[in-house]
Motif scaffolding. Structure first.
Motif, PDB file in Angstrom:
ATOM      1  N   TYR A  65      39.457   7.660  39.137  1.00 42.32           N
ATOM      2  CA  TYR A  65      38.043   7.998  38.986  1.00 42.32           C
ATOM      3  C   TYR A  65      37.258   6.735  38.641  1.00 42.32           C
ATOM      4  O   TYR A  65      37.572   6.056  37.662  1.00 42.32           O
ATOM      5  CB  TYR A  65      37.849   9.025  37.868  1.00 42.32           C
ATOM      6  CG  TYR A  65      38.511  10.352  38.099  1.00 42.32           C
ATOM      7  CD1 TYR A  65      37.792  11.446  38.574  1.00 42.32           C
ATOM      8  CD2 TYR A  65      39.879  10.529  37.842  1.00 42.32           C
ATOM      9  CE1 TYR A  65      38.399  12.670  38.777  1.00 42.32           C
ATOM     10  CE2 TYR A  65      40.491  11.758  38.042  1.00 42.32           C
ATOM     11  CZ  TYR A  65      39.748  12.819  38.517  1.00 42.32           C
ATOM     12  OH  TYR A  65      40.364  14.045  38.719  1.00 42.32           O
ATOM     13  N   TRP A  74      34.485  13.123  31.521  1.00 46.60           N
ATOM     14  CA  TRP A  74      35.067  14.045  30.554  1.00 46.60           C
ATOM     15  C   TRP A  74      36.572  14.100  30.821  1.00 46.60           C
ATOM     16  O   TRP A  74      37.004  14.389  31.938  1.00 46.60           O
ATOM     17  CB  TRP A  74      34.468  15.441  30.684  1.00 46.60           C
ATOM     18  CG  TRP A  74      35.163  16.456  29.830  1.00 46.60           C
ATOM     19  CD1 TRP A  74      36.145  17.336  30.218  1.00 46.60           C
ATOM     20  CD2 TRP A  74      34.969  16.674  28.420  1.00 46.60           C
ATOM     21  NE1 TRP A  74      36.560  18.086  29.154  1.00 46.60           N
ATOM     22  CE2 TRP A  74      35.859  17.696  28.031  1.00 46.60           C
ATOM     23  CE3 TRP A  74      34.125  16.102  27.471  1.00 46.60           C
ATOM     24  CZ2 TRP A  74      35.934  18.167  26.729  1.00 46.60           C
ATOM     25  CZ3 TRP A  74      34.194  16.565  26.166  1.00 46.60           C
ATOM     26  CH2 TRP A  74      35.086  17.587  25.806  1.00 46.60           C
ATOM     27  N   PHE A 105      35.231  24.566  32.268  1.00 44.15           N
ATOM     28  CA  PHE A 105      34.705  23.217  32.481  1.00 44.15           C
ATOM     29  C   PHE A 105      35.488  22.176  31.686  1.00 44.15           C
ATOM     30  O   PHE A 105      35.800  21.094  32.183  1.00 44.15           O
ATOM     31  CB  PHE A 105      33.233  23.160  32.065  1.00 44.15           C
ATOM     32  CG  PHE A 105      32.669  21.764  32.000  1.00 44.15           C
ATOM     33  CD1 PHE A 105      32.117  21.167  33.120  1.00 44.15           C
ATOM     34  CD2 PHE A 105      32.685  21.042  30.804  1.00 44.15           C
ATOM     35  CE1 PHE A 105      31.596  19.874  33.063  1.00 44.15           C
ATOM     36  CE2 PHE A 105      32.162  19.758  30.732  1.00 44.15           C
ATOM     37  CZ  PHE A 105      31.622  19.167  31.863  1.00 44.15           C
ATOM     38  N   THR A 108      39.223  20.455  32.784  1.00 43.42           N
ATOM     39  CA  THR A 108      39.423  19.560  33.924  1.00 43.42           C
ATOM     40  C   THR A 108      38.572  18.297  33.772  1.00 43.42           C
ATOM     41  O   THR A 108      37.607  18.272  33.012  1.00 43.42           O
ATOM     42  CB  THR A 108      39.057  20.255  35.252  1.00 43.42           C
ATOM     43  OG1 THR A 108      37.718  20.746  35.174  1.00 43.42           O
ATOM     44  CG2 THR A 108      40.005  21.400  35.543  1.00 43.42           C
ATOM     45  N   THR A 109      38.927  17.268  34.505  1.00 45.81           N
ATOM     46  CA  THR A 109      38.211  15.995  34.456  1.00 45.81           C
ATOM     47  C   THR A 109      36.935  16.065  35.284  1.00 45.81           C
ATOM     48  O   THR A 109      36.933  16.633  36.379  1.00 45.81           O
ATOM     49  CB  THR A 109      39.109  14.860  34.991  1.00 45.81           C
ATOM     50  OG1 THR A 109      40.310  14.797  34.212  1.00 45.81           O
ATOM     51  CG2 THR A 109      38.396  13.516  34.921  1.00 45.81           C
ATOM     52  N   HIS A 110      35.860  15.477  34.766  1.00 46.49           N
ATOM     53  CA  HIS A 110      34.581  15.441  35.472  1.00 46.49           C
ATOM     54  C   HIS A 110      33.953  14.054  35.338  1.00 46.49           C
ATOM     55  O   HIS A 110      34.008  13.442  34.274  1.00 46.49           O
ATOM     56  CB  HIS A 110      33.598  16.465  34.890  1.00 46.49           C
ATOM     57  CG  HIS A 110      34.099  17.871  34.889  1.00 46.49           C
ATOM     58  ND1 HIS A 110      34.067  18.677  36.012  1.00 46.49           N
ATOM     59  CD2 HIS A 110      34.651  18.617  33.909  1.00 46.49           C
ATOM     60  CE1 HIS A 110      34.570  19.864  35.715  1.00 46.49           C
ATOM     61  NE2 HIS A 110      34.939  19.845  34.443  1.00 46.49           N
ATOM     62  N   PHE A 112      30.150  12.272  36.269  1.00 50.01           N
ATOM     63  CA  PHE A 112      28.810  12.543  36.792  1.00 50.01           C
ATOM     64  C   PHE A 112      27.795  11.615  36.140  1.00 50.01           C
ATOM     65  O   PHE A 112      28.026  11.091  35.041  1.00 50.01           O
ATOM     66  CB  PHE A 112      28.415  14.013  36.570  1.00 50.01           C
ATOM     67  CG  PHE A 112      28.518  14.492  35.152  1.00 50.01           C
ATOM     68  CD1 PHE A 112      27.394  14.525  34.319  1.00 50.01           C
ATOM     69  CD2 PHE A 112      29.729  14.940  34.635  1.00 50.01           C
ATOM     70  CE1 PHE A 112      27.483  14.988  33.020  1.00 50.01           C
ATOM     71  CE2 PHE A 112      29.823  15.410  33.323  1.00 50.01           C
ATOM     72  CZ  PHE A 112      28.693  15.431  32.523  1.00 50.01           C
ATOM     73  N   CYS A 153      26.262  18.587  34.103  1.00 51.73           N
ATOM     74  CA  CYS A 153      27.211  18.091  35.100  1.00 51.73           C
ATOM     75  C   CYS A 153      26.727  18.308  36.530  1.00 51.73           C
ATOM     76  O   CYS A 153      26.573  19.431  36.989  1.00 51.73           O
ATOM     77  CB  CYS A 153      28.570  18.771  34.911  1.00 51.73           C
ATOM     78  SG  CYS A 153      29.828  18.190  36.072  1.00 51.73           S
ATOM     79  N   GLU A 155      28.364  16.795  39.448  1.00 50.46           N
ATOM     80  CA  GLU A 155      29.509  15.948  39.771  1.00 50.46           C
ATOM     81  C   GLU A 155      29.438  15.355  41.169  1.00 50.46           C
ATOM     82  O   GLU A 155      29.049  16.016  42.126  1.00 50.46           O
ATOM     83  CB  GLU A 155      30.806  16.749  39.612  1.00 50.46           C
ATOM     84  CG  GLU A 155      32.039  15.904  39.585  1.00 50.46           C
ATOM     85  CD  GLU A 155      33.195  16.632  38.909  1.00 50.46           C
ATOM     86  OE1 GLU A 155      34.168  15.966  38.549  1.00 50.46           O
ATOM     87  OE2 GLU A 155      33.123  17.864  38.741  1.00 50.46           O
ATOM     88  N   THR A 157      31.972  14.003  43.679  1.00 50.82           N
ATOM     89  CA  THR A 157      33.399  13.889  43.970  1.00 50.82           C
ATOM     90  C   THR A 157      33.727  12.618  44.752  1.00 50.82           C
ATOM     91  O   THR A 157      34.896  12.254  44.867  1.00 50.82           O
ATOM     92  CB  THR A 157      33.892  15.109  44.768  1.00 50.82           C
ATOM     93  OG1 THR A 157      33.113  15.247  45.962  1.00 50.82           O
ATOM     94  CG2 THR A 157      33.768  16.388  43.950  1.00 50.82           C
ATOM     95  N   GLN A 160      35.885   9.983  43.125  1.00 48.92           N
ATOM     96  CA  GLN A 160      37.306  10.253  42.949  1.00 48.92           C
ATOM     97  C   GLN A 160      38.081   9.693  44.141  1.00 48.92           C
ATOM     98  O   GLN A 160      37.824  10.039  45.288  1.00 48.92           O
ATOM     99  CB  GLN A 160      37.560  11.754  42.843  1.00 48.92           C
ATOM    100  CG  GLN A 160      36.774  12.441  41.745  1.00 48.92           C
ATOM    101  CD  GLN A 160      36.930  13.943  41.773  1.00 48.92           C
ATOM    102  OE1 GLN A 160      37.852  14.474  42.380  1.00 48.92           O
ATOM    103  NE2 GLN A 160      36.036  14.649  41.101  1.00 48.92           N
TER     104      GLN A 160
END
Length: 270
Positions: A65, A74, A105, A108-110, A112, A153, A155, A157, A160
């Motif tokens: 990430y 997060w 929420f 998991t990894t976020h 943003f 958030c 996000e 993606t 990633q």
């Protein structure tokens, strides 16, 4: 931060596991020249990291990430991760939360961008940097920030980077990463993997969820973010350095990945 066994007031009790004896709900650590162990580690507390200058790569499971300036990540409790960066300067704020709301929420990894309200809240919390004593205002304030995170958030993606498990595909990914300035044909990449063109495209899409062409584009844009962060080049120079023939082509590609046009931001002074 001088002691390799102490990070963010956490003590490494065994290889890769950091424990803390702090009772307060949220512990804040602001660091101007961040140096982090580049090996996998984990801790009981969940982690919110805000990058105020520079960028960080978080290596988590089968993904990498990118967390650029003015973005947050997060990381759930007990999630193994390691952090790397080649930025000359990294300034960030880490908030470590002891108790987490029961919401999907937070598991998991976020990654943003921090909207203005969240950014100001995080920067306001700097007043409690490294304080270990409980504080009623901080407890209330940080709890409000925590429960509001899912609403902030948005996000992206694209930040990633998927990593395939097939060693043949890993070799292709490494080749693309080392030669991102050039535009290689699918046939050349297939030869690197000792696969047919059709097999490479099929297996790569199955393992990563994106096409190999998309992966190469993603790497170019992520490399451009590093160059933008260095404040050493114009956008036109960066476009050519990552393999685009024109600024307009680079801008279009950047916009497609990042949902925003590239720009050279001013350095943040504290």
């Amino acid at each position: 931060m001088q002691n390799a066994k102490l990070k963010c007031n956490f003590t490494e009790t065994e290889n890769g596991f950091f424990d803390d004896s702090i009772e307060k709900e949220a512990f804040i650590w602001y660091e101007e020249n961040w140096l982090h162990d580049d090996y996998e580690h984990l801790h009981q507390r969940a982690q919110l990291t805000f990058v105020t200058e520079g960028y960080q790569y978080f290596h988590i499971n089968d993904k990498i990430y990118l967390v650029p300036q003015n973005h947050v990540i997060w990381v759930p409790s007990l999630q193994k991760h390691k952090i790397t960066s080649e930025a000359k300067t990294v300034k960030l704020m880490v908030t470590l939360f002891k108790n987490i709301p029961e919401n999907q929420f937070y598991s998991t990894t976020h990654v943003f961008p921090a909207p203005p309200v969240l950014k100001e809240m995080i920067l306001y919390a700097k007043k409690w940097n490294q304080e270990t004593a409980e504080n009623d205002e901080q407890k209330t304030f940080m709890n409000a920030l925590l429960v509001s995170l899912p609403n902030f958030c948005d996000e992206n993606t694209a930040l990633q980077i998927p990593l395939p498990s097939d060693m043949r595909l890993l070799e292709v990914c490494q080749f693309i990463n080392l030669n991102y300035q050039q535009n290689h044909s699918i046939d050349e990449l297939a030869e690197t993997a000792n696969l047919s063109t059709r097999s490479l495209q099929r297996i790569f899409k199955k393992e990563t969820g994106i096409s190999i062409k998309k992966y190469a584009q993603l790497i170019k844009i992520l490399k451009s973010i590093e160059l933008i962060d260095s404040h050493q080049f114009t956008l036109s120079e960066i476009a050519y350095k990552v393999g685009y023939k024109s600024l307009s082509a680079f801008t279009s590609s950047y916009l497609a990945i990042m949902n925003a046009k590239p720009k050279i931001s001013k350095k943040i002074l504290f």
